[in-house]
Design a protein around this motif. Structure first.
Motif, PDB file in Angstrom:
ATOM      1  N   UNK A  41       9.504 -15.094   0.226  1.00 55.15           N
ATOM      2  CA  UNK A  41       9.200 -13.748  -0.235  1.00 55.15           C
ATOM      3  C   UNK A  41       7.728 -13.443   0.018  1.00 55.15           C
ATOM      4  N   UNK A  42       7.468 -12.247   0.502  1.00 52.02           N
ATOM      5  CA  UNK A  42       6.102 -11.837   0.818  1.00 52.02           C
ATOM      6  C   UNK A  42       5.361 -11.431  -0.458  1.00 52.02           C
ATOM      7  N   UNK A  43       4.088 -11.761  -0.479  1.00 55.12           N
ATOM      8  CA  UNK A  43       3.239 -11.395  -1.611  1.00 55.12           C
ATOM      9  C   UNK A  43       2.450 -10.134  -1.282  1.00 55.12           C
ATOM     10  N   UNK A  44       2.207  -9.273  -2.268  1.00 58.85           N
ATOM     11  CA  UNK A  44       1.425  -8.074  -2.009  1.00 58.85           C
ATOM     12  C   UNK A  44      -0.040  -8.416  -1.745  1.00 58.85           C
ATOM     13  N   UNK A  45      -0.722  -7.549  -1.027  1.00 55.05           N
ATOM     14  CA  UNK A  45      -2.148  -7.728  -0.754  1.00 55.05           C
ATOM     15  C   UNK A  45      -2.918  -7.911  -2.055  1.00 55.05           C
ATOM     16  N   UNK A  46      -2.500  -7.196  -3.096  1.00 53.85           N
ATOM     17  CA  UNK A  46      -3.198  -7.272  -4.382  1.00 53.85           C
ATOM     18  C   UNK A  46      -3.044  -8.633  -5.071  1.00 53.85           C
ATOM     19  N   UNK A  47      -2.214  -9.517  -4.521  1.00 52.00           N
ATOM     20  CA  UNK A  47      -2.121 -10.870  -5.088  1.00 52.00           C
ATOM     21  C   UNK A  47      -3.318 -11.724  -4.668  1.00 52.00           C
ATOM     22  N   UNK A  48      -4.096 -11.235  -3.707  1.00 50.43           N
ATOM     23  CA  UNK A  48      -5.306 -11.936  -3.276  1.00 50.43           C
ATOM     24  C   UNK A  48      -6.420 -11.596  -4.255  1.00 50.43           C
ATOM     25  N   UNK A  49      -7.133 -12.614  -4.666  1.00 50.72           N
ATOM     26  CA  UNK A  49      -8.245 -12.434  -5.608  1.00 50.72           C
ATOM     27  C   UNK A  49      -9.172 -11.317  -5.120  1.00 50.72           C
ATOM     28  N   UNK A  51      -8.753  -8.180  -4.726  1.00 49.71           N
ATOM     29  CA  UNK A  51      -8.159  -7.023  -4.070  1.00 49.71           C
ATOM     30  C   UNK A  51      -7.146  -6.360  -4.989  1.00 49.71           C
ATOM     31  N   UNK A  52      -7.380  -5.098  -5.259  1.00 46.10           N
ATOM     32  CA  UNK A  52      -6.512  -4.364  -6.166  1.00 46.10           C
ATOM     33  C   UNK A  52      -5.665  -3.333  -5.451  1.00 46.10           C
ATOM     34  N   UNK A  53      -5.108  -2.407  -6.208  1.00 46.05           N
ATOM     35  CA  UNK A  53      -4.204  -1.400  -5.645  1.00 46.05           C
ATOM     36  C   UNK A  53      -4.848  -0.521  -4.571  1.00 46.05           C
ATOM     37  N   UNK A  54      -6.116  -0.183  -4.714  1.00 46.72           N
ATOM     38  CA  UNK A  54      -6.759   0.684  -3.709  1.00 46.72           C
ATOM     39  C   UNK A  54      -6.845  -0.016  -2.350  1.00 46.72           C
ATOM     40  N   UNK A  55      -7.239  -1.285  -2.350  1.00 43.24           N
ATOM     41  CA  UNK A  55      -7.298  -2.025  -1.088  1.00 43.24           C
ATOM     42  C   UNK A  55      -5.896  -2.266  -0.541  1.00 43.24           C
ATOM     43  N   UNK A  56      -4.959  -2.517  -1.427  1.00 51.96           N
ATOM     44  CA  UNK A  56      -3.578  -2.707  -0.992  1.00 51.96           C
ATOM     45  C   UNK A  56      -3.078  -1.456  -0.263  1.00 51.96           C
ATOM     46  N   UNK A  57      -3.365  -0.295  -0.810  1.00 55.16           N
ATOM     47  CA  UNK A  57      -2.947   0.970  -0.189  1.00 55.16           C
ATOM     48  C   UNK A  57      -3.676   1.202   1.132  1.00 55.16           C
ATOM     49  N   UNK A  58      -4.970   0.932   1.176  1.00 56.41           N
ATOM     50  CA  UNK A  58      -5.736   1.103   2.413  1.00 56.41           C
ATOM     51  C   UNK A  58      -5.161   0.218   3.516  1.00 56.41           C
ATOM     52  N   UNK A  59      -4.863  -1.031   3.188  1.00 56.45           N
ATOM     53  CA  UNK A  59      -4.296  -1.930   4.186  1.00 56.45           C
ATOM     54  C   UNK A  59      -2.880  -1.516   4.574  1.00 56.45           C
ATOM     55  N   UNK A  76      -1.772   1.426   4.864  1.00 56.74           N
ATOM     56  CA  UNK A  76      -1.899   2.551   5.802  1.00 56.74           C
ATOM     57  C   UNK A  76      -2.231   2.107   7.220  1.00 56.74           C
ATOM     58  N   UNK A  77      -2.781   0.911   7.368  1.00 58.91           N
ATOM     59  CA  UNK A  77      -3.114   0.417   8.714  1.00 58.91           C
ATOM     60  C   UNK A  77      -2.162  -0.686   9.169  1.00 58.91           C
ATOM     61  N   UNK A  78      -1.038  -0.829   8.461  1.00 60.65           N
ATOM     62  CA  UNK A  78       0.002  -1.748   8.898  1.00 60.65           C
ATOM     63  C   UNK A  78      -0.082  -3.168   8.373  1.00 60.65           C
ATOM     64  N   UNK A  79      -0.934  -3.385   7.385  1.00 66.56           N
ATOM     65  CA  UNK A  79      -1.037  -4.711   6.759  1.00 66.56           C
ATOM     66  C   UNK A  79      -0.468  -4.574   5.352  1.00 66.56           C
ATOM     67  N   UNK A  80       0.766  -5.036   5.169  1.00 68.30           N
ATOM     68  CA  UNK A  80       1.436  -4.767   3.896  1.00 68.30           C
ATOM     69  C   UNK A  80       1.627  -5.995   3.016  1.00 68.30           C
ATOM     70  N   UNK A  81       1.248  -7.173   3.526  1.00 73.80           N
ATOM     71  CA  UNK A  81       1.419  -8.379   2.705  1.00 73.80           C
ATOM     72  C   UNK A  81       0.150  -9.236   2.734  1.00 73.80           C
TER      73      UNK A  81
END
Length: 109
Positions: free
Chosen positions: A1-9, A11-19, A21-26
């Motif tokens: 199962x893929x982890x969200x970007x926000x699971x990285x120390x 990085x929160x929801x804003x960075x998750x959304x920015x990524x 939008x550029x095709x980086x979703x996990x």
């Protein structure tokens, strides 16, 4: 199962959304592409350059707190950031994309 970007120390929801939008979703995709290539994608898609945002990503990918970046390490990251910033241009949008953005069909960054 893929982890969200926000699971990285750091990085929160804003960075998750920015990524997203550029095709980086996990988190796995971000780890694979790395800080420099990921940040370049952000800049090429209209994200405003910000050094702290850049090194927050780098520290997060290392599992470290964002404010752990200091001294020579921070200086070296600044050199990398400046190079990325100077060589990344925002994506050019076609006339059709701009028109669709103006009428609210799509959003150009």
């Amino acid at each position: 199962m893929a982890n969200p970007v926000s699971s990285i120390r750091n990085l929160g929801p804003a960075m998750e959304e920015a990524f997203r939008k550029v095709g980086i979703s996990t988190a796995e995709q971000l780890r694979e592409i790395g800080t420099d290539a990921a940040y370049r994608k952000l800049l090429e898609n209209g994200h405003r350059p910000h050094f702290i945002g850049y090194y927050v990503i780098e520290m997060g990918l290392q599992g470290r707190p964002w404010n752990d970046c200091k001294g020579k390490e921070k200086d070296a990251l600044r050199v990398r950031f400046d190079k990325i910033k100077s060589t990344s241009q925002p994506k050019a949008f076609s006339a059709l994309e701009k028109t669709l953005d103006e009428i609210g069909v799509v959003k150009c960054p």
